[in-house]
Scaffold this motif. Structure first.
Motif, short mmCIF file in Angstrom:
data_model
loop_
_atom_site.label_atom_id
_atom_site.label_comp_id
_atom_site.label_asym_id
_atom_site.label_seq_id
_atom_site.Cartn_x
_atom_site.Cartn_y
_atom_site.Cartn_z
N PHE A 1 5.54 5.20 2.21
CA PHE A 1 5.07 6.58 2.30
C PHE A 1 5.86 7.47 1.34
CE2 PHE A 1 4.47 10.84 3.86
CZ PHE A 1 3.14 10.84 4.27
N ALA A 2 5.13 8.31 0.60
CA ALA A 2 5.72 9.16 -0.44
C ALA A 2 6.28 10.45 0.15
CB ALA A 2 4.67 9.47 -1.51
N ALA B 1 1.33 9.25 9.84
CA ALA B 1 0.93 8.06 9.09
C ALA B 1 1.65 6.82 9.59
CB ALA B 1 1.20 8.27 7.60
N LEU B 2 2.94 6.94 9.86
CA LEU B 2 3.70 5.78 10.34
C LEU B 2 3.23 5.36 11.73
CD1 LEU B 2 7.36 6.48 9.15
CD2 LEU B 2 5.45 5.41 7.93
N GLU B 3 2.89 6.34 12.57
CA GLU B 3 2.41 6.01 13.91
C GLU B 3 1.08 5.26 13.83
OE1 GLU B 3 0.24 6.02 17.48
OE2 GLU B 3 -0.36 7.29 15.79
N MET C 1 0.85 -1.19 0.00
CA MET C 1 0.00 0.00 0.00
C MET C 1 0.88 1.23 0.00
SD MET C 1 -3.07 1.08 -0.15
CE MET C 1 -3.77 -0.56 0.11
N LEU C 2 0.60 2.17 -0.91
CA LEU C 2 1.33 3.42 -0.98
C LEU C 2 0.46 4.53 -0.42
CD1 LEU C 2 2.92 1.59 -2.92
CD2 LEU C 2 3.20 3.55 -4.43
N GLY C 3 1.09 5.59 0.06
CA GLY C 3 0.30 6.69 0.58
C GLY C 3 1.10 7.95 0.81
N MET D 1 8.37 1.38 4.35
CA MET D 1 9.32 1.97 3.42
C MET D 1 9.06 3.47 3.36
SD MET D 1 9.64 1.47 -0.71
CE MET D 1 10.28 -0.20 -0.70
N VAL D 2 10.13 4.26 3.36
CA VAL D 2 10.00 5.71 3.19
C VAL D 2 10.79 6.12 1.95
CG1 VAL D 2 9.59 6.22 5.62
CG2 VAL D 2 11.95 6.12 4.76
N ALA D 3 10.33 7.20 1.31
CA ALA D 3 10.95 7.67 0.07
C ALA D 3 11.76 8.92 0.33
CB ALA D 3 9.89 7.94 -0.98
#
Length: 338
Positions: free
Chosen positions: A184-185, A196-198, A164-166, A216-218
């Protein structure tokens, strides 16, 4: 140990062609594989002359054929643009051709005006509202366990790894509920990263695919021998961000030395906002910035974006950064680049 991967938009530069952009993406994937990256993702965009990854599954098939071990996938497929059945067939085909290597990252942003909606024969805003149901349906088509009214062939029983991307809290909530890994973008929308991560970690429900949260973080990545050179490399993408946010998108422009100093307050605010998730500098500087971002987010993986006007500059940037991040360079080498 944190895994590192690549996100590519298949950028078309000013004076360049789509064929050249596709060749550059393939070269970058080969370099990423040689450097030890885990994944190479391509993002779906439509009707943008500066981005050539619209037919995402086709691009991925070509890149997979030029590599042998790196995972290939979408970062992401915008599911409202499609039907779940079609995506199951496309990525099921990729999984049959390249078993054990295929990721399917999903996003819900339609990102389209009325002209594109007509071209796609879709009410994209209505389709975006159906996104959670469509994700569940797509998951069922790819599963070996779920029985559906119609079987996707290829697709059924495929070993496709779904993500899932967001860029907001919605994707985090859905990823947690479905027990999917979450990307996460932050490279272009950093505002809701921490929240969002929390939410994702706190509300995560284990699934058959995933026992615990996986994040995953961008980041944007530009690495060169000197800080000034890295800043110049980054200026092409920064120009593209400013043009996009001010309603003037186009092909990737040539770099401009000392670009930040030339910006008016509005454009500078755009650049500073995007730069919250960036690593720009020498190998030693980049490694320090990436590790600080990992410490902040607790990420399991980092995916690097960062288009450069000269494609060879991006492959070199990646090689320099990966050498520093994976400690393959000697201390003397890193000191020389600091």
């Amino acid at each position: 140990m944190t895994d590192f991967s690549i996100l590519d938009l298949v950028p078309v530069r000013e004076g360049g062609t789509v064929a050249e952009a596709l060749a550059a993406a393939t070269d970058l994937a080969v370099t990423a594989e040689q450097a030890g990256c885990k994944r190479f993702w391509v993002a779906e965009h439509h009707a943008m002359e500066g981005i050539a990854g619209g037919a995402t599954s086709v691009v991925l098939a070509h890149i997979a054929s030029a590599t042998s071990t790196i995972r290939i996938g979408s970062g992401g497929i915008m599911l409202p643009n499609h039907t779940p059945f079609q995506i199951a067939e496309q990525f099921g085909t990729l999984a049959a051709l390249y078993p054990g290597r295929v990721d399917l990252g999903l996003g819900r942003a339609p990102g389209a005006g009325p002209e594109l909606q007509r071209a796609l024969r879709k009410d994209l805003h209505r389709a975006a509202e159906m996104f959670p149901q469509d994700v569940v349906e797509l998951r069922a088509y790819l599963s070996a366990e779920d029985e559906t009214a119609i079987r996707a062939t290829p697709g059924h029983s495929s070993d496709v790894e779904m993500w899932m991307l967001g860029s907001s809290l919605f994707g985090a909530q859905l990823a947690a509920r479905l027990g999917l890994p979450y990307a996460f973008a932050s490279h272009f929308a950093p505002d809701h990263l921490d929240g969002a991560l929390e939410i994702y970690r706190r509300t995560f429900e284990p699934s058959e695919e995933l026992a615990k949260p996986h994040v995953m973080v961008a980041m944007n990545l530009f690495c060169a021998d000197t800080t000034e050179e890295a800043e110049t490399l980054a200026s092409s993408q920064l120009q593209s961000f400013v043009r996009l946010r001010t309603g003037k998108p186009g092909k990737l422009p040539p770099p401009i030395p000392n670009y930040r100093a030339s910006l008016d307050p509005r454009a500078r605010a755009i650049v500073d906002h995007v730069g919250q998730a960036s690593a720009i500098g020498t190998p030693k500087e980049v490694a320090r910035q990436v590790q600080a971002f990992i410490a902040r987010t607790g990420a399991d993986e980092v995916v690097f974006g960062g288009a450069t006007f000269d494609p060879q500059a991006r492959t070199r940037s990646l090689s320099l950064a990966m050498d520093a991040l994976t400690a393959r360079s000697t201390p003397d080498t890193l000191a020389a680049h600091a």
